[in-house]
Design an enzyme around this catalytic site. Structure first.
Site, PDB file in Angstrom:
ATOM      1  N   ASN A 124       0.891  -1.079   0.085  1.00 19.94           N
ATOM      2  CA  ASN A 124       0.035   0.027   0.011  1.00 19.94           C
ATOM      3  C   ASN A 124       0.850   1.363   0.090  1.00 19.94           C
ATOM      4  O   ASN A 124       0.335   2.404   0.211  1.00 19.94           O
ATOM      5  CB  ASN A 124      -1.155   0.026   1.272  1.00 19.94           C
ATOM      6  CG  ASN A 124      -1.796  -1.245   1.205  1.00 19.94           C
ATOM      7  OD1 ASN A 124      -2.500  -1.484   0.186  1.00 19.94           O
ATOM      8  ND2 ASN A 124      -2.131  -1.878   2.408  1.00 19.94           N
ATOM      9  N   ARG A 125       1.998   1.075  -0.534  1.00 15.14           N
ATOM     10  CA  ARG A 125       3.063   2.165  -0.658  1.00 15.14           C
ATOM     11  C   ARG A 125       3.278   2.809   0.729  1.00 15.14           C
ATOM     12  O   ARG A 125       3.948   4.089   0.754  1.00 15.14           O
ATOM     13  CB  ARG A 125       2.435   3.237  -1.565  1.00 15.14           C
ATOM     14  CG  ARG A 125       2.273   3.022  -2.950  1.00 15.14           C
ATOM     15  CD  ARG A 125       3.578   2.719  -3.688  1.00 15.14           C
ATOM     16  NE  ARG A 125       3.447   2.407  -4.936  1.00 15.14           N
ATOM     17  CZ  ARG A 125       3.333   1.062  -5.768  1.00 15.14           C
ATOM     18  NH1 ARG A 125       3.294   0.053  -4.763  1.00 15.14           N
ATOM     19  NH2 ARG A 125       3.273   0.987  -6.857  1.00 15.14           N
ATOM     20  N   LEU A 126       3.107   2.122   1.823  1.00 16.37           N
ATOM     21  CA  LEU A 126       3.458   2.261   3.179  1.00 16.37           C
ATOM     22  C   LEU A 126       4.896   1.993   3.452  1.00 16.37           C
ATOM     23  O   LEU A 126       5.161   1.038   4.261  1.00 16.37           O
ATOM     24  CB  LEU A 126       2.722   1.946   4.127  1.00 16.37           C
ATOM     25  CG  LEU A 126       1.249   2.394   4.095  1.00 16.37           C
ATOM     26  CD1 LEU A 126       0.154   1.769   5.217  1.00 16.37           C
ATOM     27  CD2 LEU A 126       1.189   4.009   4.017  1.00 16.37           C
TER      28      LEU A 126
END
Length: 213
Positions: A190-192
């Site tokens: 999630n692009r975290l």
């Protein structure tokens, strides 16, 4: 035109935890470098070197890391090349290891300085003979009208030194990059992504700090 907007993938290889971060950044760098080598990545020691010219225009190119210590990274180049001219006027430099297949990046920021001729000579004579000849044949970053000129020069130098040791060119050598910042990036879902930065202050490395992705 190719539509690149939807080219994406989910990063799921792993993560970085504050409790696992070592006191010295090179301990983690060496661990990751060994894993990159074990993973059979192409040119695991390939690093993107970024410099700026006299107009502050940035340039980037790939070189090979050839040595490192706890305090510096070493690479070699033609001293008449674009990057060498940039560093002569502005020694600030950024080096990025793009280990994308492992969903990782490591960035070093610091200043470059020329290493000694003795160190240049030792490494130069450890290179394959063809690479030594290539260093003599190519005036890196200069314009040439055809590849044939380069190949002819290579054959000329090969013939010239066919019966003996190839001397170190006066226009070729290494740089030591003394870094004061090191950033580690690990891809996450999630692009975290996980990002940690080490900074050196008064000769000591401060504890790493987490950055928002």
């Amino acid at each position: 035109m190719i539509d690149v907007a939807d080219l994406r993938r989910s990063y799921q290889a792993g993560g970085l935890d504050e409790k696992e971060m070592p006191e010295h950044p090179m301990d983690l760098f060496e661990k990751w470098l060994l894993q990159a080598i074990d993973s059979k990545l192409y040119d695991p020691n390939g690093v993107v070197v970024s410099t700026v010219d006299e107009n502050n225009t940035p340039y980037s190119r790939m070189v090979l890391l050839k040595n490192y210590t706890k305090d510096e990274l070493v690479f070699y180049t033609n001293l008449g090349s674009r990057k060498a001219q940039h560093l002569k006027n502005n020694p600030k430099i950024c080096m990025l290891f793009p280990w994308y297949m492992l969903e990782r990046q490591v960035m070093f920021i610091g200043e470059a300085q020329r290493q000694s001729t003795i160190e240049d000579l030792k490494y130069f004579h450890s290179r394959p003979r063809g690479s030594q000849i290539g260093a003599w044949a190519s005036h890196q970053s200069h314009l040439i009208s055809a590849r044939g000129i380069l190949e002819s020069k290579f054959l000329e130098i090969k013939e010239k030194f066919k019966n003996g040791e190839i001397p170190l060119p006066s226009f070729w050598g290494g740089y030591k990059v003394k870094f004061t910042k090191v950033e580690f990036w690990q891809g996450r879902e999630n692009r975290l992504h996980d990002r940690f930065i080490y900074e050196k202050e008064d000769g000591l490395w401060l504890p790493p700090k987490r950055l928002a992705p």
